[in-house]
Design an enzyme around this catalytic site. Structure first.
Site, PDB file in Angstrom:
ATOM      1  N   GLU A   1       0.797  -1.221   0.000  1.00  0.00           N
ATOM      2  CA  GLU A   1       0.000   0.000   0.000  1.00  0.00           C
ATOM      3  C   GLU A   1       0.835   1.278   0.000  1.00  0.00           C
ATOM      4  O   GLU A   1       0.442   2.276  -0.597  1.00  0.00           O
ATOM      5  CB  GLU A   1      -1.013   0.010   1.153  1.00  0.00           C
ATOM      6  CG  GLU A   1      -0.418  -0.022   2.542  1.00  0.00           C
ATOM      7  CD  GLU A   1      -1.522   0.137   3.599  1.00  0.00           C
ATOM      8  OE1 GLU A   1      -2.253   1.122   3.535  1.00  0.00           O
ATOM      9  OE2 GLU A   1      -1.633  -0.743   4.478  1.00  0.00           O
TER      10      GLU A   1
ATOM     11  N   SER B   1      -7.875   5.453   8.358  1.00  0.00           N
ATOM     12  CA  SER B   1      -8.402   4.962   9.638  1.00  0.00           C
ATOM     13  C   SER B   1      -7.355   5.229  10.711  1.00  0.00           C
ATOM     14  O   SER B   1      -7.648   5.755  11.780  1.00  0.00           O
ATOM     15  CB  SER B   1      -8.673   3.465   9.561  1.00  0.00           C
ATOM     16  OG  SER B   1      -9.383   3.139   8.400  1.00  0.00           O
TER      17      SER B   1
ATOM     18  N   SER C   1      -0.163   6.909   8.773  1.00  0.00           N
ATOM     19  CA  SER C   1       1.207   6.522   8.446  1.00  0.00           C
ATOM     20  C   SER C   1       1.971   7.751   8.008  1.00  0.00           C
ATOM     21  O   SER C   1       1.429   8.596   7.294  1.00  0.00           O
ATOM     22  CB  SER C   1       1.237   5.505   7.296  1.00  0.00           C
ATOM     23  OG  SER C   1       1.027   4.212   7.784  1.00  0.00           O
TER      24      SER C   1
ATOM     25  N   ARG D   1       8.713   4.429   5.741  1.00  0.00           N
ATOM     26  CA  ARG D   1       7.710   4.725   6.761  1.00  0.00           C
ATOM     27  C   ARG D   1       8.459   5.026   8.046  1.00  0.00           C
ATOM     28  O   ARG D   1       9.169   4.166   8.557  1.00  0.00           O
ATOM     29  CB  ARG D   1       6.765   3.539   6.955  1.00  0.00           C
ATOM     30  CG  ARG D   1       5.628   3.847   7.913  1.00  0.00           C
ATOM     31  CD  ARG D   1       4.713   2.635   8.095  1.00  0.00           C
ATOM     32  NE  ARG D   1       3.495   2.982   8.819  1.00  0.00           N
ATOM     33  CZ  ARG D   1       3.396   3.058  10.140  1.00  0.00           C
ATOM     34  NH1 ARG D   1       4.436   2.842  10.893  1.00  0.00           N
ATOM     35  NH2 ARG D   1       2.227   3.385  10.703  1.00  0.00           N
TER      36      ARG D   1
HETATM   37  P1  ADP Z   1      -8.514   3.559   4.988  1.00  0.00           P
HETATM   38  O1  ADP Z   1      -7.697   3.171   3.793  1.00  0.00           O
HETATM   39  O2  ADP Z   1      -7.900   3.172   6.294  1.00  0.00           O
HETATM   40  O3  ADP Z   1      -9.947   3.156   4.870  1.00  0.00           O
HETATM   41  P2  ADP Z   1      -9.039   6.332   4.130  1.00  0.00           P
HETATM   42  O4  ADP Z   1      -7.912   7.159   3.588  1.00  0.00           O
HETATM   43  O5  ADP Z   1     -10.027   5.837   3.143  1.00  0.00           O
HETATM   44  O6  ADP Z   1      -8.426   5.164   5.019  1.00  0.00           O
HETATM   45  O7  ADP Z   1      -9.745   7.208   5.242  1.00  0.00           O
HETATM   46  C1  ADP Z   1     -10.712   6.706   6.123  1.00  0.00           C
HETATM   47  C2  ADP Z   1     -11.167   7.841   7.016  1.00  0.00           C
HETATM   48  O8  ADP Z   1     -11.739   8.863   6.210  1.00  0.00           O
HETATM   49  C3  ADP Z   1     -12.239   7.491   8.017  1.00  0.00           C
HETATM   50  O9  ADP Z   1     -11.665   7.026   9.210  1.00  0.00           O
HETATM   51  C4  ADP Z   1     -12.952   8.809   8.226  1.00  0.00           C
HETATM   52  O10 ADP Z   1     -12.281   9.606   9.177  1.00  0.00           O
HETATM   53  C5  ADP Z   1     -12.787   9.511   6.880  1.00  0.00           C
HETATM   54  N1  ADP Z   1     -13.949   9.450   5.977  1.00  0.00           N
HETATM   55  C6  ADP Z   1     -14.163  10.335   4.964  1.00  0.00           C
HETATM   56  N2  ADP Z   1     -15.286  10.049   4.313  1.00  0.00           N
HETATM   57  C7  ADP Z   1     -15.821   8.951   4.889  1.00  0.00           C
HETATM   58  C8  ADP Z   1     -16.987   8.175   4.646  1.00  0.00           C
HETATM   59  N3  ADP Z   1     -17.855   8.485   3.675  1.00  0.00           N
HETATM   60  N4  ADP Z   1     -17.209   7.102   5.429  1.00  0.00           N
HETATM   61  C9  ADP Z   1     -16.355   6.769   6.420  1.00  0.00           C
HETATM   62  N5  ADP Z   1     -15.253   7.471   6.703  1.00  0.00           N
HETATM   63  C10 ADP Z   1     -14.957   8.560   5.951  1.00  0.00           C
END
Ligand code: ADP
Length: 366
Positions: A137, A190, A193, A205
């Protein structure tokens, strides 16, 4: 490159802890004769039509139309690049769609990244008989950033006229990202990094924190009863975090002059909430705002220490936590500038959460 392009459709998939991101290349230079050469041409057309004529898929899939890149050139082809996301929690619905649209008759593998590429590997095999070709990733993130940024004008920007007491005065200004090295990437998904990037292929990282976008959303749901990220951001926008946080002036009665701390600095996040009257006075919006400020400032502080440790001046913040979230972007920008006395610059990218998926697509076609 001279290597023959793989057959369409072209996808990149990033299965994150909260959101799954799908990047789709829709060719617009279609030569009918060439297309007729595919044996599954009807299926190919069905998928293209389904993805490009809708902006919502099922109950929770969404195409970020404002991010579409038109007339995009890739591997000697021209087309539109589409950006789609859905909650990773709804993967079974996505798999039903893949099955219904017969995607597996066109391609037996999908270039994918994110932890979910590992977690859902077997399910893809079992349910739709597709293989997830897995890529790291952070590799995908960096190559996605590099690719989009070298190709798309005005992808990178910063916030100018920063004023913590008048955020309306701030404005977006394009930043020339052509010679960015070295820079720090702070990916706020979530979790968080943090990477140092010294060249296209040299990155590491260096840090991270589990207090990330997932923490903001999780705590907001607990504290306010809100159901979605959009709702949490909306509540925060009209809340007042000083009803919840203990500031320097609440302790000193003014500035802590000896060490140059303005009275408006947060001394203790949520520090008012041990007093019952203060709890009664704090609204849900205030709690949402304080949660946002707490999480954002903590990430900003860690990012700043990393930049200092590695002698880096430019910090690129990405990840979906920044989606529809100007409060966090302006806070980060202000904090970088203020605490470094102007030495650090916070940068942002328009396709904030999609770089991993773009990187996965790049693996397919380069
Ligand atoms: P991951 O790859 O860990 O899922 P993202 O870069 O997609 O990470 O970001 C996830 C975060 O974005 C969530 O924890 C929340 O804070 C935010 N977020 C933005 N839009 C949304 C959505 N529609 N639903 C849930 N979380 C969202």
């Amino acid at each position: 490159s001279d290597i023959a392009a793989p057959p369409m459709p072209w996808f990149g998939l990033d299965i994150g802890g909260t959101l799954t991101k799908l990047v789709y290349f829709e060719p617009t230079d279609i030569n009918t004769a060439e297309e007729e050469g595919y044996k599954e041409v009807e299926t190919l057309r069905t998928i293209r039509h389904y993805l490009t004529s809708n902006t919502a898929y099922g109950k929770t899939g969404i195409r970020d139309v404002h991010l579409t890149i038109k007339q995009f050139e890739i591997h000697q082809r021209v087309g539109n690049l589409h950006f789609i996301r859905f909650p990773t929690n709804d993967m079974h619905i996505f798999l039903q769609m893949v099955e219904a649209k017969k995607l597996s008759s066109l391609a037996d593998t999908i270039c994918s990244t994110g932890g979910g590429a590992f977690k859902f590997e077997q399910e893809f095999k079992d349910v739709v008989n597709m293989r997830l070709e897995k890529y790291d990733e952070l590799n995908c993130l960096i190559s996605g950033i590099h690719y989009i940024d070298s190709k798309i004008p005005n992808e990178c920007y910063y916030w100018s006229n920063l004023d913590p007491f008048n955020s309306e005065a701030c404005e977006k200004v394009p930043f020339d990202f052509r010679d960015p090295y070295p820079y720090l990437v702070v990916n706020i998904g979530s979790g968080v990094s943090i990477l140092t990037v010294h060249s296209r292929h040299k990155f590491q990282r260096v840090s991270g924190t589990s207090l990330g976008g997932g923490t903001f959303l999780g705590l907001c749901c607990l504290l306010t009863g809100c159901q979605t990220f959009e709702e949490a951001i909306e509540m925060a926008a009209s809340g007042d975090s000083t009803k919840v946080d203990k500031l320097v002036r609440d302790i000193y009665g003014g500035d802590y002059a000896r060490f140059g701390l303005p009275g408006s600095t947060v001394a203790s996040s949520f520090g008012h909430m041990n007093i019952s009257e203060k709890r009664d006075a704090a609204t849900k919006n205030d709690l949402a705002r304080s949660t946002l400020v707490t999480i954002t400032n903590n990430i900003g502080s860690i990012a700043r220490m990393c930049a200092l440790n590695h002698g880096i001046e430019r910090i690129v913040f990405v990840g979906n936590f920044l989606r529809v979230n100007p409060i966090a972007m302006k806070l980060l920008s202000y904090a970088m500038e203020y605490w470094s006395k102007g030495a650090l610059k916070a940068l942002f990218l328009e396709h904030e959460g999609y770089f991993g998926a773009v990187g996965a697509l790049m693996k397919l076609i380069s």
